[in-house]
Design a protein around this motif. Structure first.
Motif, PDB file in Angstrom:
ATOM      1  N   ARG A   1      18.013   1.970  50.681  1.00 60.28           N
ATOM      2  CA  ARG A   1      17.519   0.443  50.144  1.00 60.28           C
ATOM      3  C   ARG A   1      18.419  -1.061  50.567  1.00 60.28           C
ATOM      4  O   ARG A   1      17.723  -2.162  50.692  1.00 60.28           O
TER       5      ARG A   1
ATOM      6  N   ARG B   1      16.335  -3.756  52.025  1.00 56.45           N
ATOM      7  CA  ARG B   1      15.673  -5.264  52.437  1.00 56.45           C
ATOM      8  C   ARG B   1      16.354  -5.893  53.046  1.00 56.45           C
ATOM      9  O   ARG B   1      15.359  -7.173  53.121  1.00 56.45           O
TER      10      ARG B   1
ATOM     11  N   ASP C   1      10.102  -7.663  48.892  1.00 60.13           N
ATOM     12  CA  ASP C   1      10.558  -7.010  47.510  1.00 60.13           C
ATOM     13  C   ASP C   1       9.741  -5.347  47.558  1.00 60.13           C
ATOM     14  O   ASP C   1      10.323  -4.314  47.744  1.00 60.13           O
TER      15      ASP C   1
ATOM     16  N   ASN D   1      11.019  -1.392  48.754  1.00 61.69           N
ATOM     17  CA  ASN D   1      10.868  -0.846  47.526  1.00 61.69           C
ATOM     18  C   ASN D   1       9.954   0.638  48.081  1.00 61.69           C
ATOM     19  O   ASN D   1      10.083   1.680  47.017  1.00 61.69           O
TER      20      ASN D   1
ATOM     21  N   GLU E   1      11.714   3.798  50.463  1.00 64.33           N
ATOM     22  CA  GLU E   1      12.850   3.709  49.810  1.00 64.33           C
ATOM     23  C   GLU E   1      12.066   5.198  48.690  1.00 64.33           C
ATOM     24  O   GLU E   1      12.253   6.237  48.667  1.00 64.33           O
ATOM     25  N   TRP E   2      10.837   4.429  47.899  1.00 65.30           N
ATOM     26  CA  TRP E   2      11.101   5.689  47.172  1.00 65.30           C
ATOM     27  C   TRP E   2      10.153   6.658  47.753  1.00 65.30           C
ATOM     28  O   TRP E   2       9.902   7.769  47.677  1.00 65.30           O
TER      29      TRP E   2
ATOM     30  N   HIS F   1       4.628   4.252  42.201  1.00 65.93           N
ATOM     31  CA  HIS F   1       6.251   3.361  42.490  1.00 65.93           C
ATOM     32  C   HIS F   1       6.410   1.900  42.941  1.00 65.93           C
ATOM     33  O   HIS F   1       6.866   1.559  43.647  1.00 65.93           O
TER      34      HIS F   1
ATOM     35  N   ILE G   1       7.103  -2.324  42.537  1.00 68.81           N
ATOM     36  CA  ILE G   1       7.815  -2.699  42.280  1.00 68.81           C
ATOM     37  C   ILE G   1       8.220  -3.151  41.397  1.00 68.81           C
ATOM     38  O   ILE G   1       9.126  -3.365  40.922  1.00 68.81           O
TER      39      ILE G   1
ATOM     40  N   GLU H   1      13.488   7.002  37.151  1.00 74.10           N
ATOM     41  CA  GLU H   1      13.472   5.461  37.685  1.00 74.10           C
ATOM     42  C   GLU H   1      14.883   4.127  36.311  1.00 74.10           C
ATOM     43  O   GLU H   1      15.297   5.168  36.087  1.00 74.10           O
TER      44      GLU H   1
ATOM     45  N   LEU I   1      12.337   0.378  39.237  1.00 74.25           N
ATOM     46  CA  LEU I   1      13.197   1.409  40.993  1.00 74.25           C
ATOM     47  C   LEU I   1      13.751   2.747  40.718  1.00 74.25           C
ATOM     48  O   LEU I   1      14.479   2.708  39.296  1.00 74.25           O
TER      49      LEU I   1
END
Length: 537
Positions: A197, A201, A336, A340, A343-344, A395, A397, A511, A517
């Motif tokens: 993450r 980011r 974002d 996101n 990561e997912w 998934h 954001i 989640e 997230l």
């Protein structure tokens, strides 16, 4: 006898006056009856509002919302209980219309796009946009038209995308350098943990910062390519703002409570903005002075473009306040989704190793192992793009997109939608609608692969899920967003072997309780898989 004529005249006048009064009353009565009849008839003909919970007087369904936090879970559970794909929830005096059906969503944003082209007023959006001086958060009007034209034509056009190619490449290279340094082999032969993450980011924020200010670091930065405090603080604040821009705040539905700031949102938004502006505004002010003093004559980044724009009278098109606010909004809109999604997706793919192997095989086939992925490779990376697209579907954001406000009464899906209604399309439930998607909760990138010859686009034209908003309020940065996302996926999947920590059998895909997230930042092991020389700047 002498008074008789007078009495007769007086009686005659009284008679005529009474007659006039009677006729007037009768006329008014008939008009009233006619109005009530027509109004009653028209009410019978007008479709009903979408289904929803019975509202309380004045406050509507605010008590239920406050008793069932977070609001997005309450709304989605309510719709499932009613077996409804469109609902009407009255919050204060505002009708909020959530939608989980692609067909109805398409009618809102395609067939009646002009009716729903405005935005809502809220404490957070007012503060973030500095009094609605930007683009995405601004209600329909001349300011929105002006800023949309500037952002689309001068910042996010294909020509400007090509112009800033080298800056994006610099940040993609730094991403590899940073992760390589994070996962170097330890003395005991093991590899280091990577906070995915954090890495994702900061890559996204670095890229937009480089596009905007021509710098990666506000401070000294770090030798390993990572962020220092001066970068971490504003990035954290950007994501704090994202939490409040689309939240359901009591003050937004009962404006007379705004000064009380009952939920504390206003205080938190002001503090996040203070931190961001602490870093941004001195640069903007200094750059404006450079242009005014003739010390700069060439555009090198987005900030230069915004400052150098002129109106028909050769005066600056934008004020300092407009430039400052628009830069913040650009960051909110771009950092974002890609971070996101990766990561997912990586968490899902570590749990399904065959997906990870297939993505790496595609990358090795297209790119090889003697060079890094470049933007020119993107058209050939269909499986990698399918992984990103599946992450956007399953998934997203945020639970909902920003509200689309109706500018007149209308009918959608056989339901009456009053003027001023806030239509919120559910990113979460559109992408998980079991009537649309087979095995909606399973991460299956192959569902987006029609044939090997078809190019996989991250957009979804039929509103089956939402990656980028569409139509008048559509995202003008689809090209940039796609490039950022695919390069983030491709560079990290190609450059490293990713595995769960040795004491973890599978990644926990729960989640967060407050948002959607991943409940805990993804912490995994990365091992370099390319020649060491490729990781160095």
């Amino acid at each position: 006898m002498g008074h008789t004529p007078f009495l007769r005249l007086s009686n005659l006048r009284s008679f005529w006056s009474s007659l006039v009064v009677i006729i007037t009353c009768f006329t008014i009565m008939m008009k009233s009856i006619r109005y009530n009849f027509i109004h009653s008839y028209s009410m019978k003909q007008k479709p009903n509002l979408p289904p929803g919970p019975k509202p309380w007087p004045i406050v509507g369904n605010l008590p239920q919302m406050l008793a069932n936090k977070p609001a997005h879970k309450w709304i989605h559970n309510l719709m499932k209980q009613m077996n409804a794909e469109i609902a009407c929830i009255r919050l204060g005096n505002v009708y909020v219309i959530p939608v989980t059906c692609p067909t109805i969503a398409t009618e809102f944003l395609r067939k009646q796009d002009a009716t729903f082209a405005s935005r809502s007023f809220s404490v957070a959006t007012d503060l973030v946009s500095t009094g609605y001086s930007t683009t995405a958060l601004v209600p329909f009007g001349e300011q929105w038209k002006k800023m949309k034209k500037i952002v689309t034509n001068h910042l996010l056009s294909p020509l400007k995308h090509l112009w800033l190619h080298h800056k994006r490449t610099e940040e993609a290279d730094n991403l590899m350098f940073y992760v390589y340094n994070k996962c170097k082999m330890m003395n005991d032969g093991t590899y280091g943990f990577v906070n995915v993450r954090n890495v994702a980011r900061h890559y996204c924020d670095n890229l937009i910062r480089k596009n905007t200010f021509k710098v990666r670091y506000f401070g000294e930065g770090r030798e390993d390519g990572g962020p220092g405090f001066e970068e971490a603080e504003p990035v954290d604040s950007i994501f704090d703002l994202l939490n409040y821009v689309c939240c359901f705040s009591v003050s937004d539905y009962m404006p007379f409570l705004r000064e009380l700031d009952l939920d504390g949102h206003q205080k938190k938004v002001r503090e996040a903005l203070r931190i961001i502006k602490k870093y941004h505004d001195p640069i903007v002010q200094h750059r404006i002075k450079q242009w005014n003093d003739g010390l700069k004559i060439h555009e090198e980044d987005w900030l230069d473009v915004l400052i150098s724009l002129k109106d028909s009278d050769n005066n600056p098109s934008l004020t300092f306040e407009e430039i400052s606010a628009q830069i913040i909004e650009l960051m909110l809109a771009t950092v974002d989704n890609p971070s996101n999604a990766f990561e997912w997706a990586l968490a899902e793919m570590i749990n399904q190793p065959e997906l990870l192997r297939r993505a790496v095989q595609e990358l090795d086939s297209v790119v090889g192992k003697d060079r890094l992925v470049q933007e020119s490779d993107i058209p050939k990376l269909n499986y990698v793009k399918a992984c990103a697209k599946e992450a956007f579907r399953l998934h997203p954001i945020a639970p909902f997109i920003p509200p689309h406000v109706s500018m007149s009464d209308t009918v959608v899906g056989n339901y009456f939608i009053p003027k001023g209604s806030h239509v919120v399309l559910s990113r979460q439930e559109l992408g998980r609608n079991p009537k649309v998607w087979n095995e909606p909760y399973k991460f299956k990138p192959e569902r987006h692969l029609k044939s090997d010859a078809d190019d996989v686009a991250l957009t979804e034209p039929n509103m089956k899920f939402i990656s980028f908003s569409t139509e008048r309020r559509g995202c003008p940065g689809v090209m940039l967003g796609t490039t950022m996302t695919v390069m983030l996926f491709a560079r990290l999947l190609h450059g490293f072997t990713w595995t769960a920590p040795t004491n973890v059998s599978t990644i926990n895909l729960s989640e967060s309780d407050d948002d959607i997230l991943l409940a805990q930042p993804l912490l995994v092991i990365a091992q370099p898989r390319l020649p060491p020389k490729l990781y160095h700047l």
